[in-house]
Design a protein around this motif. Structure first.
Motif, mmCIF file in Angstrom:
data_model
loop_
_atom_site.group_PDB
_atom_site.id
_atom_site.type_symbol
_atom_site.label_atom_id
_atom_site.label_comp_id
_atom_site.label_asym_id
_atom_site.label_seq_id
_atom_site.Cartn_x
_atom_site.Cartn_y
_atom_site.Cartn_z
ATOM 1 N N SER A 4 0.814 -1.208 0.000
ATOM 2 C CA SER A 4 0.000 0.000 0.000
ATOM 3 C C SER A 4 0.856 1.269 0.000
ATOM 4 C CB SER A 4 -0.951 0.010 1.192
ATOM 5 O OG SER A 4 -0.212 -0.045 2.387
ATOM 6 N N PHE A 5 2.166 1.143 0.158
ATOM 7 C CA PHE A 5 3.055 2.293 0.094
ATOM 8 C C PHE A 5 3.483 2.523 -1.346
ATOM 9 C CE2 PHE A 5 4.087 0.819 4.479
ATOM 10 C CZ PHE A 5 3.686 1.961 5.149
ATOM 11 N N SER A 6 3.591 3.790 -1.736
ATOM 12 C CA SER A 6 4.153 4.092 -3.047
ATOM 13 C C SER A 6 5.661 3.878 -2.983
ATOM 14 C CB SER A 6 3.844 5.547 -3.429
ATOM 15 O OG SER A 6 4.609 6.427 -2.621
ATOM 16 N N LEU A 7 6.299 3.793 -4.131
ATOM 17 C CA LEU A 7 7.760 3.637 -4.157
ATOM 18 C C LEU A 7 8.452 4.800 -3.446
ATOM 19 C CD1 LEU A 7 8.367 2.277 -7.770
ATOM 20 C CD2 LEU A 7 8.556 1.044 -5.610
ATOM 21 N N LEU A 90 -0.016 6.575 9.437
ATOM 22 C CA LEU A 90 -0.168 6.115 8.064
ATOM 23 C C LEU A 90 -1.609 5.663 7.866
ATOM 24 C CD1 LEU A 90 3.144 4.091 7.790
ATOM 25 C CD2 LEU A 90 2.672 6.358 6.856
ATOM 26 N N LEU A 91 -2.098 5.759 6.647
ATOM 27 C CA LEU A 91 -3.512 5.489 6.385
ATOM 28 C C LEU A 91 -3.982 4.152 6.943
ATOM 29 C CD1 LEU A 91 -3.872 6.842 2.736
ATOM 30 C CD2 LEU A 91 -4.368 8.005 4.892
ATOM 31 N N GLN A 92 -3.166 3.117 6.813
ATOM 32 C CA GLN A 92 -3.588 1.795 7.280
ATOM 33 C C GLN A 92 -3.579 1.673 8.797
ATOM 34 O OE1 GLN A 92 -0.949 2.552 5.358
ATOM 35 N NE2 GLN A 92 0.655 1.017 5.480
ATOM 36 N N SER A 93 -3.058 2.673 9.506
ATOM 37 C CA SER A 93 -2.983 2.629 10.971
ATOM 38 C C SER A 93 -4.010 3.514 11.670
ATOM 39 C CB SER A 93 -1.581 3.059 11.422
ATOM 40 O OG SER A 93 -0.612 2.231 10.844
ATOM 41 N N VAL A 94 -4.756 4.299 10.917
ATOM 42 C CA VAL A 94 -5.694 5.261 11.515
ATOM 43 C C VAL A 94 -6.686 4.573 12.443
ATOM 44 C CG1 VAL A 94 -7.567 6.884 10.999
ATOM 45 C CG2 VAL A 94 -5.410 7.012 9.728
ATOM 46 N N GLY A 95 -7.261 3.466 12.033
ATOM 47 C CA GLY A 95 -8.238 2.755 12.868
ATOM 48 C C GLY A 95 -7.662 2.335 14.206
ATOM 49 N N LYS A 110 2.712 14.609 2.481
ATOM 50 C CA LYS A 110 4.164 14.467 2.342
ATOM 51 C C LYS A 110 4.796 14.279 3.701
ATOM 52 C CE LYS A 110 4.397 17.289 -1.771
ATOM 53 N NZ LYS A 110 4.932 18.452 -2.408
ATOM 54 N N PRO A 111 5.816 13.520 3.866
ATOM 55 C CA PRO A 111 6.465 12.675 2.854
ATOM 56 C C PRO A 111 5.698 11.388 2.586
ATOM 57 C CG PRO A 111 7.603 12.433 4.923
ATOM 58 C CD PRO A 111 6.526 13.461 5.143
ATOM 59 N N THR A 112 4.756 11.024 3.452
ATOM 60 C CA THR A 112 3.888 9.872 3.211
ATOM 61 C C THR A 112 2.450 10.303 3.433
ATOM 62 O OG1 THR A 112 4.070 9.163 5.515
ATOM 63 C CG2 THR A 112 5.621 8.173 3.957
ATOM 64 N N ARG A 113 1.523 9.573 2.845
ATOM 65 C CA ARG A 113 0.103 9.883 3.060
ATOM 66 C C ARG A 113 -0.266 9.441 4.468
ATOM 67 N NH1 ARG A 113 -1.923 6.146 -1.143
ATOM 68 N NH2 ARG A 113 0.056 5.243 -0.593
ATOM 69 N N ALA A 114 -0.737 10.378 5.259
ATOM 70 C CA ALA A 114 -1.014 10.088 6.665
ATOM 71 C C ALA A 114 -2.001 11.113 7.205
ATOM 72 C CB ALA A 114 0.287 10.149 7.467
#
Length: 122
Positions: A4-7, A90-95, A110-114
């Motif tokens: 789910s992470f971009s390069l 990080l998006l997958q950790s919000v829950g 930036k630098p990651t979607r969060a």
């Protein structure tokens, strides 16, 4: 790292979490390390009023280790009379963080979607 992470995000995380950087950060932060039979299975880091790191090895996730580390870091913050802690999830950790009582306050790209999240602790 999950797909789910971009390069670009994967490269940022690899560069940011080298052993040299972790050693530098440990001098200005409170670190917590969870071990099982001498093997590191999770880490957490509190820098001032920010939970700057929380990592649990995938094989040990969903076993309440993350919750234990979060609670430890919050207690450290309370001893320092900090009233509110924040983090970047990080998006997958919000829950997970919402279950710990954190609220989303801002989407970050930036630098990651969060999401920037916060929790009142005093």
């Amino acid at each position: 790292l999950k797909n789910s992470f971009s390069l670009k995000e994967k490269e940022f995380l690899r560069k940011d979490y080298t052993s040299e950087n972790i050693a530098k950060l440990s001098k200005k932060s409170d670190f917590f390390v969870a071990e099982n039979k001498g093997k590191v299975i999770g880490t957490g880091r509190l820098e001032k009023n920010k939970i700057a790191t929380l990592y649990i090895r995938p094989a040990y996730q969903k076993k309440r280790i993350g919750t234990l580390i979060i609670n430890y870091l919050i207690k450290k913050a309370q001893k320092k009379n900090i009233k509110k802690v924040y983090l970047e999830a990080l998006l997958q950790s919000v829950g997970f963080y919402q279950k710990q009582g954190f609220k989303k306050i801002k989407f970050l790209r930036k630098p990651t979607r969060a999401y920037k999240m916060e929790k009142n602790i005093l």
